[in-house]
Design an enzyme around this catalytic site. Sequence first.
Site, PDB file in Angstrom:
ATOM      1  N   CYS A  71       0.727  -1.168  -0.039  1.00  0.00           N
ATOM      2  CA  CYS A  71      -0.036   0.099   0.076  1.00  0.00           C
ATOM      3  C   CYS A  71       1.034   1.234   0.031  1.00  0.00           C
ATOM      4  O   CYS A  71       0.189   2.482  -0.356  1.00  0.00           O
ATOM      5  CB  CYS A  71      -1.044  -0.171   1.089  1.00  0.00           C
ATOM      6  N   HIS A 131      -3.042   7.149   2.492  1.00  0.00           N
ATOM      7  CA  HIS A 131      -3.551   5.936   1.882  1.00  0.00           C
ATOM      8  C   HIS A 131      -5.023   5.537   2.261  1.00  0.00           C
ATOM      9  O   HIS A 131      -5.130   5.927   3.357  1.00  0.00           O
ATOM     10  CB  HIS A 131      -2.467   4.892   2.162  1.00  0.00           C
ATOM     11  N   ASN A 150     -10.260   0.105   0.233  1.00  0.00           N
ATOM     12  CA  ASN A 150      -8.720   0.042   0.032  1.00  0.00           C
ATOM     13  C   ASN A 150      -8.169  -0.698  -1.219  1.00  0.00           C
ATOM     14  O   ASN A 150      -8.278  -1.750  -1.456  1.00  0.00           O
ATOM     15  CB  ASN A 150      -8.153  -0.733   1.214  1.00  0.00           C
TER      16      ASN A 150
HETATM   17  O1  UT7 Z   1      -3.713  -1.317   3.490  1.00  0.00           O
HETATM   18  C1  UT7 Z   1      -2.754  -1.263   4.548  1.00  0.00           C
HETATM   19  C2  UT7 Z   1      -3.198  -0.844   5.736  1.00  0.00           C
HETATM   20  N1  UT7 Z   1      -4.229  -1.336   6.362  1.00  0.00           N
HETATM   21  C3  UT7 Z   1      -4.888  -1.043   7.323  1.00  0.00           C
HETATM   22  O2  UT7 Z   1      -4.780   0.198   7.629  1.00  0.00           O
HETATM   23  C4  UT7 Z   1      -6.004  -1.808   8.037  1.00  0.00           C
HETATM   24  C5  UT7 Z   1      -5.793  -1.625   9.462  1.00  0.00           C
HETATM   25  N2  UT7 Z   1      -6.891  -2.125  10.428  1.00  0.00           N
HETATM   26  C6  UT7 Z   1      -8.171  -1.841  10.545  1.00  0.00           C
HETATM   27  O3  UT7 Z   1      -8.514  -0.947   9.526  1.00  0.00           O
HETATM   28  C7  UT7 Z   1      -9.067  -2.279  11.542  1.00  0.00           C
HETATM   29  O4  UT7 Z   1      -8.526  -3.072  12.272  1.00  0.00           O
HETATM   30  C8  UT7 Z   1     -10.152  -3.303  10.688  1.00  0.00           C
HETATM   31  C9  UT7 Z   1     -11.155  -2.421   9.866  1.00  0.00           C
HETATM   32  C10 UT7 Z   1      -9.362  -4.465   9.925  1.00  0.00           C
HETATM   33  C11 UT7 Z   1     -10.772  -3.891  11.823  1.00  0.00           C
HETATM   34  O5  UT7 Z   1     -11.502  -3.237  12.654  1.00  0.00           O
HETATM   35  P1  UT7 Z   1     -11.132  -3.361  14.309  1.00  0.00           P
HETATM   36  O6  UT7 Z   1     -12.010  -2.186  14.810  1.00  0.00           O
HETATM   37  O7  UT7 Z   1      -9.755  -3.359  14.666  1.00  0.00           O
HETATM   38  O8  UT7 Z   1     -12.433  -4.592  14.566  1.00  0.00           O
HETATM   39  P2  UT7 Z   1     -11.751  -5.889  15.214  1.00  0.00           P
HETATM   40  O9  UT7 Z   1     -10.728  -6.618  14.410  1.00  0.00           O
HETATM   41  O10 UT7 Z   1     -11.330  -5.484  16.583  1.00  0.00           O
HETATM   42  O11 UT7 Z   1     -12.845  -6.893  15.340  1.00  0.00           O
HETATM   43  C12 UT7 Z   1     -13.931  -6.300  16.227  1.00  0.00           C
HETATM   44  C13 UT7 Z   1     -15.177  -7.466  16.069  1.00  0.00           C
HETATM   45  C14 UT7 Z   1     -14.631  -8.839  16.081  1.00  0.00           C
HETATM   46  O12 UT7 Z   1     -15.830  -9.618  17.003  1.00  0.00           O
HETATM   47  P3  UT7 Z   1     -15.580  -9.936  18.468  1.00  0.00           P
HETATM   48  O13 UT7 Z   1     -14.455 -10.624  18.592  1.00  0.00           O
HETATM   49  O14 UT7 Z   1     -15.178  -8.662  19.097  1.00  0.00           O
HETATM   50  O15 UT7 Z   1     -16.627 -10.743  18.732  1.00  0.00           O
HETATM   51  C15 UT7 Z   1     -14.643  -9.352  14.778  1.00  0.00           C
HETATM   52  O16 UT7 Z   1     -14.795 -10.788  14.739  1.00  0.00           O
HETATM   53  O17 UT7 Z   1     -15.574  -7.417  14.975  1.00  0.00           O
HETATM   54  C16 UT7 Z   1     -15.655  -8.686  14.179  1.00  0.00           C
HETATM   55  N3  UT7 Z   1     -15.647  -8.591  12.631  1.00  0.00           N
HETATM   56  C17 UT7 Z   1     -16.829  -8.420  11.784  1.00  0.00           C
HETATM   57  N4  UT7 Z   1     -17.850  -8.210  12.060  1.00  0.00           N
HETATM   58  C18 UT7 Z   1     -18.660  -8.108  10.808  1.00  0.00           C
HETATM   59  C19 UT7 Z   1     -14.236  -8.497  12.054  1.00  0.00           C
HETATM   60  N5  UT7 Z   1     -14.702  -8.192  10.609  1.00  0.00           N
HETATM   61  C20 UT7 Z   1     -16.159  -8.196  10.552  1.00  0.00           C
HETATM   62  C21 UT7 Z   1     -17.107  -8.092   9.343  1.00  0.00           C
HETATM   63  N6  UT7 Z   1     -18.536  -7.903   9.788  1.00  0.00           N
HETATM   64  N7  UT7 Z   1     -16.429  -7.899   8.036  1.00  0.00           N
END
Ligand code: UT7
Length: 330
Positions: free
Chosen positions: A124, A257, A287
Amino acid sequence: MTSPLPASYSRISGTGSFLPPQRVTNADLAAQLGAKGVETSDDWIVARTGIRARHFAAPDMPCSDLAVEASRQALASAGIDASQIDLIILATSTPDMVFPSTACIVQRKLGIQGCAAFDVQAVCSGFVYALTVADSMIRTGAARKALVIGAEVFSRILDFTDRTTCVLFGDGAGAVVLEASDTPGLLATELHADGRYAEILCTPGAMSGGQVMGLPFLKMDGQAVFKLAVGVLEDVARSVLDKAGRTEADIDWLIPHQANIRIMHGTAKKLKLSLDKLVVTVDEHGNTSAASIPLALDVAVRAGSVKRGDTVMLEGVGGGFTWGAVLLDF
Ligand code: UT7
């Protein structure tokens, strides 16, 4: 071909972009995933990422096709013919083939030959890397008119059973023509990498014995990437401002980005920039990895937001772990 002369600066003379026609909304994606027993929702995706839709390329459309469309637009907006280009640098993690480079395939599709053409692989951060290399080559006299492209078909490496990644990415391409100039232009650039974090965002599959060995899909520790991204985006922005002898107050537009609106808002706030100086396309593009910055730049230029003379901060961050920034007067 005559030997180019060293230039004081490089300057963006044209921009272009291309999105494949298939637009997939969060609701479309949630329905497709739901049919496979993978649960997600528009609400979750919007709240956690700011993404509302993304574009996916048809299976027979390779990365080079997207790149060529964006390049033709950039050439037209620069008012130059492809035959005048003496360097092509293309940033991608989803090339047409293992080799030759997608840049060489783009060169052929543009109907030109002879000039240097190569790919840059910095995920990225790829476009910021490619722009920095092109700037250096122009200033040393190795080239005078470069086509710098970010193009991706990330849909090809998504695991549509993994909701933590497949809702985040899209396909697209953006391109700029970067030309030798007596006036700025690019003001300062900076690139970084820390390979200790290679595993937090990777597609670990490799070719061996004619087969893919290992996982051919993107995997990510989203929270680890998030935390690193927020810190490095602030640091590298301050560093290029220092190098250029400018301050946050000089920034007219921040184009980071486009991965997650929360990271983008966080970066703008740390740089004390009002959110109306932030170019946002993640809502409509998702993204698009190396394509996200040139795509967002072109959208903002065509919308009349980014204008000639504006000071623009471009910031990349992603797999590697890699990051970097380019400060420029447009
Ligand atoms: O391109 C290179 C750069 N990339 C980035 O900058 C990405 C950086 N990371 C992020 O943008 C975020 O960490 C994400 C968008 C990937 C995830 O967001 P988050 O707020 O960190 O969520 P999380 O991983 O802590 O997940 C929270 C909950 C989890 O459930 P539990 O364990 O709390 O029950 C996940 O299983 O959300 C759940 N979850 C979803 N639920 C519905 C994860 N993905 C999904 C989904 N739909 N698509």
